[in-house]
Motif scaffolding. Structure first.
Motif, PDB file in Angstrom:
ATOM      1  N   ALA A   9      42.332  44.959 -29.105  1.00  0.00           N
ATOM      2  CA  ALA A   9      41.186  45.125 -28.211  1.00  0.00           C
ATOM      3  C   ALA A   9      40.213  43.962 -28.385  1.00  0.00           C
ATOM      4  CB  ALA A   9      40.474  46.440 -28.478  1.00  0.00           C
ATOM      5  N   ALA A  10      40.019  43.525 -29.622  1.00  0.00           N
ATOM      6  CA  ALA A  10      39.122  42.389 -29.866  1.00  0.00           C
ATOM      7  C   ALA A  10      39.662  41.143 -29.174  1.00  0.00           C
ATOM      8  CB  ALA A  10      38.963  42.148 -31.363  1.00  0.00           C
ATOM      9  N   ALA A  11      40.973  40.920 -29.272  1.00  0.00           N
ATOM     10  CA  ALA A  11      41.575  39.757 -28.599  1.00  0.00           C
ATOM     11  C   ALA A  11      41.440  39.875 -27.087  1.00  0.00           C
ATOM     12  CB  ALA A  11      43.042  39.635 -29.003  1.00  0.00           C
ATOM     13  N   SER A  12      41.598  41.080 -26.574  1.00  0.00           N
ATOM     14  CA  SER A  12      41.447  41.316 -25.138  1.00  0.00           C
ATOM     15  C   SER A  12      40.012  41.039 -24.690  1.00  0.00           C
ATOM     16  CB  SER A  12      41.839  42.764 -24.824  1.00  0.00           C
ATOM     17  OG  SER A  12      41.583  43.063 -23.490  1.00  0.00           O
ATOM     18  N   ILE A  13      39.070  41.394 -25.522  1.00  0.00           N
ATOM     19  CA  ILE A  13      37.656  41.154 -25.213  1.00  0.00           C
ATOM     20  C   ILE A  13      37.359  39.651 -25.230  1.00  0.00           C
ATOM     21  CG2 ILE A  13      35.300  41.471 -26.084  1.00  0.00           C
ATOM     22  CD1 ILE A  13      36.322  44.321 -27.005  1.00  0.00           C
ATOM     23  N   THR A  30      27.637  38.434 -20.634  1.00  0.00           N
ATOM     24  CA  THR A  30      26.819  39.517 -21.153  1.00  0.00           C
ATOM     25  C   THR A  30      27.784  40.576 -21.654  1.00  0.00           C
ATOM     26  OG1 THR A  30      26.756  40.739 -19.067  1.00  0.00           O
ATOM     27  CG2 THR A  30      24.997  39.100 -19.441  1.00  0.00           C
ATOM     28  N   VAL A  31      27.315  41.436 -22.506  1.00  0.00           N
ATOM     29  CA  VAL A  31      28.170  42.513 -22.999  1.00  0.00           C
ATOM     30  C   VAL A  31      28.673  43.341 -21.821  1.00  0.00           C
ATOM     31  CG1 VAL A  31      28.222  44.602 -24.418  1.00  0.00           C
ATOM     32  CG2 VAL A  31      27.085  42.543 -25.271  1.00  0.00           C
ATOM     33  N   ARG A  32      27.809  43.640 -20.889  1.00  0.00           N
ATOM     34  CA  ARG A  32      28.186  44.440 -19.721  1.00  0.00           C
ATOM     35  C   ARG A  32      29.269  43.733 -18.886  1.00  0.00           C
ATOM     36  NH1 ARG A  32      25.792  48.541 -17.588  1.00  0.00           N
ATOM     37  NH2 ARG A  32      23.799  48.160 -18.583  1.00  0.00           N
ATOM     38  N   GLU A  33      29.053  42.450 -18.617  1.00  0.00           N
ATOM     39  CA  GLU A  33      30.010  41.672 -17.800  1.00  0.00           C
ATOM     40  C   GLU A  33      31.370  41.581 -18.491  1.00  0.00           C
ATOM     41  OE1 GLU A  33      30.440  39.315 -14.206  1.00  0.00           O
ATOM     42  OE2 GLU A  33      28.639  40.317 -14.898  1.00  0.00           O
ATOM     43  N   HIS A  47      31.384  47.245 -30.738  1.00  0.00           N
ATOM     44  CA  HIS A  47      32.089  47.606 -31.971  1.00  0.00           C
ATOM     45  C   HIS A  47      32.708  46.359 -32.609  1.00  0.00           C
ATOM     46  CE1 HIS A  47      34.747  49.689 -34.761  1.00  0.00           C
ATOM     47  NE2 HIS A  47      35.749  48.967 -34.264  1.00  0.00           N
ATOM     48  N   TRP A  48      33.292  45.501 -31.777  1.00  0.00           N
ATOM     49  CA  TRP A  48      33.975  44.317 -32.292  1.00  0.00           C
ATOM     50  C   TRP A  48      33.046  43.123 -32.443  1.00  0.00           C
ATOM     51  CZ3 TRP A  48      38.322  44.946 -34.659  1.00  0.00           C
ATOM     52  CH2 TRP A  48      39.104  46.047 -34.331  1.00  0.00           C
ATOM     53  N   PHE A  49      32.021  43.042 -31.629  1.00  0.00           N
ATOM     54  CA  PHE A  49      31.122  41.886 -31.637  1.00  0.00           C
ATOM     55  C   PHE A  49      29.697  42.405 -31.581  1.00  0.00           C
ATOM     56  CE2 PHE A  49      35.118  40.801 -29.615  1.00  0.00           C
ATOM     57  CZ  PHE A  49      35.544  39.774 -30.433  1.00  0.00           C
ATOM     58  N   ARG A  50      29.029  42.351 -32.736  1.00  0.00           N
ATOM     59  CA  ARG A  50      27.690  42.947 -32.843  1.00  0.00           C
ATOM     60  C   ARG A  50      26.679  42.305 -31.901  1.00  0.00           C
ATOM     61  NH1 ARG A  50      25.140  43.106 -38.314  1.00  0.00           N
ATOM     62  NH2 ARG A  50      24.777  41.062 -37.509  1.00  0.00           N
ATOM     63  N   ASP A  54      27.978  36.436 -31.485  1.00  0.00           N
ATOM     64  CA  ASP A  54      29.252  36.676 -32.168  1.00  0.00           C
ATOM     65  C   ASP A  54      30.408  36.575 -31.179  1.00  0.00           C
ATOM     66  OD1 ASP A  54      27.890  37.144 -34.545  1.00  0.00           O
ATOM     67  OD2 ASP A  54      28.058  39.330 -34.420  1.00  0.00           O
ATOM     68  N   LEU A  55      30.208  37.126 -30.008  1.00  0.00           N
ATOM     69  CA  LEU A  55      31.225  37.100 -28.959  1.00  0.00           C
ATOM     70  C   LEU A  55      31.476  35.662 -28.498  1.00  0.00           C
ATOM     71  CD1 LEU A  55      33.021  38.754 -27.035  1.00  0.00           C
ATOM     72  CD2 LEU A  55      31.017  39.018 -25.564  1.00  0.00           C
ATOM     73  N   ILE A  56      30.433  34.899 -28.307  1.00  0.00           N
ATOM     74  CA  ILE A  56      30.564  33.515 -27.856  1.00  0.00           C
ATOM     75  C   ILE A  56      31.257  32.663 -28.915  1.00  0.00           C
ATOM     76  CG2 ILE A  56      29.208  31.446 -27.325  1.00  0.00           C
ATOM     77  CD1 ILE A  56      27.280  33.339 -25.795  1.00  0.00           C
ATOM     78  N   VAL A  57      30.892  32.842 -30.176  1.00  0.00           N
ATOM     79  CA  VAL A  57      31.540  32.095 -31.258  1.00  0.00           C
ATOM     80  C   VAL A  57      33.027  32.442 -31.325  1.00  0.00           C
ATOM     81  CG1 VAL A  57      31.676  31.837 -33.772  1.00  0.00           C
ATOM     82  CG2 VAL A  57      29.458  31.698 -32.617  1.00  0.00           C
TER      83      VAL A  57
END
Length: 194
Positions: A9-13, A30-33, A47-50, A54-57
């Motif tokens: 799921a993290a890889a999918s995100i 954005t988290v929503r997008e 859950h995976w990216f606080r 974190d998500l961008i990195v």
């Protein structure tokens, strides 16, 4: 929405994040997008990216990892010049996949100008690439170590500039023209191996 709570799921995100950056730009992350693009709940992304950072990195790291794996997969032979050009072409936006990667890298590079976390990552990545290119020039017989480092920085700047030009202008430069420019620079740097 189907919930995904596995490492897949993290890889999918992360993949969804990259699609958002490629199609709509880094400002639209954005988290929503991303949750909508990945077909997961907002809470799953969180859950995976606080944080958004974190998500961008994670997304930037995924792009860099993919590029490095492709460069590392270039088979090295006795033709150091050919090997060097072969590796550098992996960094040029010569097809749709590499054009998307270049677009994402450009967005992240611009963000690194104002994000200390991304700036650190950008410095690390560029340092690794320059070190690899420096070693390639050493292997090609250039004896002056500083000249090898300068050559590596020059070639990397050329490739980055070609990629930036291609994705920011909307032009689709011909692959042969990009390769010719890289080849001319590499040949010039290798001409005087002293």
């Amino acid at each position: 929405m189907a919930e995904k709570s596995t490492p897949a799921a993290a890889a999918s995100i992360v993949d969804a994040t990259l699609r958002v950056v490629t199609d709509r730009g880094l400002d639209r992350v954005t988290v929503r997008e991303v949750a909508a693009e990945a077909s997961v709940a907002i809470g799953t992304v969180q859950h995976w990216f606080r944080t958004k950072d974190d998500l961008i990195v994670a997304a930037f790291t995924a792009v860099v990892t993919g590029i490095r794996e492709r460069v590392d997969a270039v088979e090295l032979g006795d033709d150091v010049r050919g090997d060097l050009i072969g590796a550098l072409t992996q960094l040029l936006p010569l097809d749709d996949r590499r054009r998307d990667e270049a677009r994402v890298q450009l967005a992240f590079a611009a963000r690194a100008a104002v994000s200390p976390t991304l700036a650190d990552l950008q410095r690390e990545v560029l340092g690794e690439v320059r070190a690899s290119l420096t070693q390639a020039f050493v292997r090609a017989g250039v004896t002056d170590r500083q000249r090898c480092a300068d050559a590596a920085a020059s070639v990397l700047a050329l490739v980055d500039g070609l990629a930036m030009h291609a994705v920011s202008s909307g032009d689709r430069p011909r692959a042969v023209d990009q390769l010719r420019m890289v080849t001319l620079v590499v040949d010039g740097l290798l001409a005087d191996r002293g």
